[in-house]
Motif scaffolding. Structure first.
Motif, mmCIF file in Angstrom:
data_model
loop_
_atom_site.group_PDB
_atom_site.id
_atom_site.type_symbol
_atom_site.label_atom_id
_atom_site.label_comp_id
_atom_site.label_asym_id
_atom_site.label_seq_id
_atom_site.Cartn_x
_atom_site.Cartn_y
_atom_site.Cartn_z
ATOM 1 N N PHE A 10 0.839 -1.213 0.000
ATOM 2 C CA PHE A 10 0.000 0.000 0.000
ATOM 3 C C PHE A 10 0.872 1.260 0.000
ATOM 4 O O PHE A 10 0.689 2.167 -0.811
ATOM 5 N N LEU A 11 1.849 1.305 0.910
ATOM 6 C CA LEU A 11 2.683 2.497 1.024
ATOM 7 C C LEU A 11 3.556 2.682 -0.218
ATOM 8 O O LEU A 11 3.736 3.807 -0.712
ATOM 9 N N LEU A 33 -2.378 8.933 1.794
ATOM 10 C CA LEU A 33 -1.308 9.029 2.790
ATOM 11 C C LEU A 33 -1.719 9.935 3.944
ATOM 12 O O LEU A 33 -1.428 9.653 5.111
ATOM 13 N N ALA A 34 -2.406 11.035 3.624
ATOM 14 C CA ALA A 34 -2.848 11.965 4.680
ATOM 15 C C ALA A 34 -3.816 11.266 5.628
ATOM 16 O O ALA A 34 -3.768 11.457 6.853
ATOM 17 N N GLU A 35 -4.660 10.427 5.049
ATOM 18 C CA GLU A 35 -5.630 9.690 5.883
ATOM 19 C C GLU A 35 -4.909 8.643 6.730
ATOM 20 O O GLU A 35 -5.159 8.492 7.929
ATOM 21 N N ALA A 36 -3.956 7.930 6.115
ATOM 22 C CA ALA A 36 -3.201 6.886 6.831
ATOM 23 C C ALA A 36 -2.343 7.486 7.942
ATOM 24 O O ALA A 36 -2.104 6.848 8.976
ATOM 25 N N ALA A 37 -1.886 8.727 7.748
ATOM 26 C CA ALA A 37 -0.979 9.361 8.718
ATOM 27 C C ALA A 37 -1.616 9.542 10.091
ATOM 28 O O ALA A 37 -0.904 9.698 11.089
ATOM 29 N N HIS A 70 6.271 14.209 8.494
ATOM 30 C CA HIS A 70 5.337 13.612 9.462
ATOM 31 C C HIS A 70 5.797 13.914 10.896
ATOM 32 O O HIS A 70 5.011 14.311 11.761
ATOM 33 N N LEU A 71 7.103 13.770 11.136
ATOM 34 C CA LEU A 71 7.645 14.046 12.477
ATOM 35 C C LEU A 71 7.518 15.529 12.822
ATOM 36 O O LEU A 71 7.250 15.895 13.968
ATOM 37 N N LYS A 72 7.736 16.396 11.821
ATOM 38 C CA LYS A 72 7.675 17.839 12.077
ATOM 39 C C LYS A 72 6.313 18.260 12.615
ATOM 40 O O LYS A 72 6.214 19.141 13.459
#
Length: 977
Positions: A10-11, A33-37, A70-72
């Motif tokens: 998927f990724l 990706l935004a939803e999975a995040a 993502h970390l930011k």
């Protein structure tokens, strides 16, 4: 999100599609990706994908970028009240696993992925290192030592890059005990390994460079990058104070530093990117020695002579290429630091100053091709550097700073040498003006840049030239040149000189050149017409002794038609459509000139035309602010002179303002509301239907949702309350107004605005209209007083009660309060009015509260009752404190911490329009002096009941206030009997 084959697939697909040139699959992948995040363990899953060798390099690189971002946003929950979106934070178990994996993964990655993971690691380190990540530094050191054994410089530089990122905080954060403890931990663990790798790499560079041909560049590059990183870490670890370890090992560090400043590496420097790498290391060394010069001068002095010599020699050989600017600037900064230190005698030797001027200053001040290109291609950046002083990191400015530094101790020598240079440059220009125009530019630049500005003022002076004669012989010929487009950089320099020394140029001389300045507004060069506009604007601000304006409306009004025409035309040049210097000049001219209807008409048409254009896409907030200020001042000054212009202005402005409201141009709404308030105030009742439509919109709760609009909406509401009090009391509008007051006063961030509304209601409506609503108003205020009584709120409450009293009487004030709760009036006086009265500031507010409080003790039956003698005395004590002591002696106010939660969604885009500001109304025009009013009222009261009040005063007033009261009685010849 579990890590399995399905997640990998998927990724991988998502990241592959994010690289697609087609927008549809790319957007779909980004959305997935935004939803999975938002799912737990998403970051960990992406990191595992980055580590998966079977996946294509491009996909892994895209995943690494996504991981870093993502970390930011999620490593630490955002507490930014302006954030439009808040993300669920990463949970601790996932954080722990990420921290366990990331270092080894970063070191084993390819360079591009490694740089992304290094940045991601720095994001974590910023928040967690060292306290919440004690394993990081030992892990980095262990890997550094392993990599050093095998000379694996890809890994070494990855580790040093990460260390550089996490140690940067020691440069920028305030020195606190916590910071020093963190620094000590880093020094104890990392200082020795840092020196070890630095010396090992230095030895490798020496042996490689000694080989025939200077060694292969491919071998040298990572070694130089390693040394640069070591130097940047050195800077961070030494920034706060000189650590013992570095002091003990200064000889090793300084020996290598000096070597890099004095040694050439031809095999590497033969290519532009190789030279840049060596120069970056040299610039880092210059920053380190400048730091030691500034902070550790005593310990560094033994090395100073050799470094000064090395830097000097380096500078004489650094070419004018822009790629070498950083090195030149940092090297000159070092010499500047030395020149202002106790070791300035290095510059005293014979021949040193002329050589510095000839070989360092003049070459770096002369215009280069890069400067000409910037002048033509990016005028905004050129002006920012040249006129606004943000060019401290350019060669031109830093070379002049070096001269200023030397002049601190050798002023006469510097003046003599530079004066000769200036004359030499001007002579060169005279021999061939077309070919040598850059010499004249250099001479003008030296005079302008070395001028001395008085602290806090606009006046400047120079000892290099006689300003009047230099202006007439050097500058005026440029300004009177008939071709405004010839030699534009020279014209810009001349205009800048005129602007800088405007206060020293005599009025007849300057005024004779005014038509030339107006002419230069038509120059094609953006810089030239900007400088011409700025020069006119600054000239109109010049004040003579006593603060009187040197240039008056009578001086400039004859030029205004042509001047305004040229200013508006200048805004039509390419790239100058939103030129803030021109708009600021328009504003200044409108503020000074006589605004006749012949001028006002074309100006309002021109300004609204520009407004309609910028509404489509607001880009430049400074230009936009000057634009709205220009409209506001034009409306104010023209309509004050000729009220018949109001309708013409409304006809021009209304369509633009309605467009702003209808299309919700967020940036412009506060401006639009302030201009509407100004127009409402200029109108005579009854208010026209078009304004009443806006009034209806204003009363809708929807209009008040955006906090940035609130101050401007309050300003507009106040205008309607003043000009249409009759309409306010119809169709339930007063209820809506009080609903707005209730909403605003309930929050500590807007309560002051709520009181502005309430005070305007009290001032403009009859008591008979207000009476049915007073119980609700008091309930709202008492509830807020009970739940969140800030000092600001209590002061506003005292001002409101005072206003109510002077408008509607002490009895109505007491009765409406007591109707809510029996005898609450007296309690409010004791608990809030008396203690907070002394905190009131502002001339009108002080007078209002002092007079209202005086009327209370002289008119209110409650306070005149014998049982309230102590309250009467304490109130008088507060009044005397208020009117007899300076503000700083009676206010011990702690700044209040704003409630962050209350500011959610606030965007600080409200900017007050100075020229559309509300005039402060004095509700007590009949009382000229509150001090006189107090003692006269007390004398009158005491005459009715002799002997009673001196005793109360003696028992309740502080001794200092008794003395002050006696002094007031004597001053105004009033007696308390």
């Amino acid at each position: 999100m579990e890590w399995n084959a399905e997640t990998l697939q998927f990724l991988s697909q998502c990241f592959l599609h994010t690289l697609s040139p087609q927008p549809e699959p790319r957007r779909a992948a980004e959305s997935s990706l935004a939803e999975a995040a938002d799912r737990p363990n998403y970051g960990l899953a992406v990191l595992r994908l980055v580590a998966e060798p079977s996946v294509d390099e491009q996909i892994r690189q895209a995943a690494a970028v996504n991981f870093k971002n993502h970390l930011k946003t999620r490593w630490v929950p955002s507490n930014d009240p302006n954030a439009s979106v808040t993300f669920p934070p990463i949970l601790d178990p996932e954080k722990d696993q990420i921290k366990t994996l990331i270092v080894s993964l970063m070191l084993s990655s390819t360079p591009r992925i490694q740089s992304q993971l290094s940045e991601a690691l720095a994001v974590i380190g910023k928040h967690d290192f060292p306290k919440s990540w004690p394993t990081l530094l030992p892990e980095l050191i262990s890997n550094l030592q392993k990599a050093a054994q095998s000379s694996d410089y890809a890994s070494i530089n990855g580790i040093l890059g990460t260390a550089n990122s996490i140690f940067k905080k020691f440069r920028y954060q305030y020195k606190t005990n916590d910071l020093l403890l963190d620094l000590k931990y880093c020094l104890d663990n990392f200082a020795a390994p840092l020196l070890e790798i630095f010396l090992k790499t230095a030895s490798l560079i020496d042996s490689t460079a000694a080989a025939p041909g200077g060694g292969p560049p491919a071998t040298l590059r990572p070694l130089f990058e390693s040394q640069r990183l070591c130097c940047r870490i050195f800077f961070s670890l030494n920034f706060q104070e000189l650590p013992e370890f570095f002091e003990d090992h200064m000889r090793e560090w300084m020996g290598e530093f000096r070597k890099y400043l004095t040694t050439n590496y031809p095999s590497l420097e033969s290519s532009s990117d190789g030279l840049a790498l060596v120069d970056e290391l040299r610039a880092a060394v210059c920053e380190n020695i400048s730091l030691y010069m500034e902070k550790n001068e005593e310990e560094f002095q033994g090395y100073l002579n050799e470094f000064a010599s090395a830097v000097w020699s380096l500078l004489t050989n650094v070419s004018q290429s822009s790629s070498r600017d950083k090195l030149a600037v940092t090297a000159i900064k070092f010499l500047t630091t030395v020149s202002t230190s106790v070791h300035h005698t290095l510059f005293a030797n014979e021949g040193v100053l002329p050589q510095i001027c000839q070989s360092i200053v003049i070459p770096n001040v002369r215009l280069r091709d890069e400067d000409e290109e910037l002048f033509e291609m990016n005028y905004i950046e050129f002006i920012r550097r040249d006129m606004e002083g943000s060019d401290l990191d350019t060669r031109r400015r830093i070379a002049c700073e070096l001269l200023k530094g030397i002049a601190t101790n050798y002023k006469k020598q510097v003046i003599d040498i530079v004066s000769v240079q200036i004359q030499s440059l001007l002579s060169s220009f005279t021999t061939n003006p077309s070919a040598n125009w850059k010499d004249k530019d250099c001479a003008i630049y030296l005079v302008v840049s070395l001028a001395t500005k008085k602290a806090g003022g606009t006046s400047v002076s120079t000892d290099l030239v006689d300003v009047q004669s230099f202006f007439l012989s050097v500058i005026v010929p440029e300004l009177q040149s008939q071709d405004v487009n010839a030699f534009p950089m020279l014209k810009a320099g001349a205009l800048k000189f005129f602007t800088m020394f405007r206060g020293l140029i005599q009025k007849p001389v300057a005024f004779q050149l005014f038509p030339d300045l107006v002419r230069f507004l038509g120059a094609e060069s953006n810089v030239v017409h900007s400088y011409a506009a700025s020069c006119i604007e600054k000239l109109l601000l010049v004040k003579d002794e006593g603060g009187k304006a040197r240039y008056t409306s009578a001086d400039i009004t004859p030029f205004v038609p042509v001047l305004m025409n040229n200013l508006f035309n200048a805004l039509k040049f390419p790239e100058s459509e939103e030129n803030q210097y021109i708009m600021k000049c328009i504003l200044r001219v409108l503020a000074v000139a006589d605004i006749s209807s012949e001028i006002a008409g074309p100006c309002i048409v021109g300004l609204t035309s520009i407004l309609n254009e910028v509404c489509k896409n607001p880009k430049n907030p400074i230009f936009n602010h000057y634009l709205f200020e220009s409209v506001a001042i034009l409306v104010r000054r023209a309509c004050e002179r000729d009220a018949s212009l109001i309708s013409a202005f409304e006809a021009s402005l209304f369509p633009s303002l309605q467009t702003i409201l209808a299309t919700d141009v967020t940036e412009f709404l506060p401006y639009a509301f302030q201009l509407l308030a100004q127009l409402v105030e200029l109108n005579k009742p009854p208010i026209s239907p078009s304004y009443m439509q806006i009034f209806v919109l204003l009363l809708s709760p929807e209009s008040w949702r955006r906090s940035s609009n609130v101050p401007a909406l309050v300003r507009l509401l106040q205008a309607f309350l003043q000009k249409a009090p009759h309409e306010v009391n119809q169709e339930g509008r007063l209820n809506q107004v009080l609903g707005i007051f209730n909403m605003l006063v309930s929050s500590a961030s807007t309560d002051e605005q709520g009181f502005y509304v309430l005070n305007t209601v009290i001032e403009n409506l009859e008591y008979g209209v207000l009476s049915p609503y007073m119980s609700n108003i008091w309930n709202v205020l008492f509830m807020r007083l009970q739940n969140n009584r800030t000092v600001k709120f209590q002061k506003s409450l005292v001002i409101f009660m005072s206003l109510f009293l002077v408008k509607h009487g002490a009895q109505n004030l007491a009765d409406t309060m007591n109707a809510v709760q029996a005898n609450i009036f007296l309690e409010i006086l004791k608990q809030f009015w008396i203690p907070n009265l002394k905190l009131i500031t502002g001339v009108i507010e002080l007078k209002l509260t002092a007079v209202a409080s005086t009327r209370l003790i002289c008119e209110s039956p409650v306070l005149l009752d014998a049982a309230a003698a102590m309250v009467w005395g304490k109130m008088l004590d507060s009044i005397v404190t208020l009117i007899s002591r300076p503000e700083q002696d009676r206010i011990e106010e702690e700044p209040e911490m704003p409630d962050i939660a209350e500011n959610v969604g606030y965007t600080a885009s409200f900017v007050k329009l100075y020229n559309a500001g509300k005039k402060e109304d004095d509700p007590l025009t009949d009382v000229k002096d509150p001090k006189h009013f107090l003692v006269a009222s007390l004398a009158k009261l005491s005459a009715v009941n002799p002997g009673r009040y001196p005793q109360i005063i003696n028992e309740n007033l502080e001794p200092v206030n008794q003395t002050a009261l006696l002094h007031l009685c004597t001053t105004y010849n009033c007696q308390i009997v």
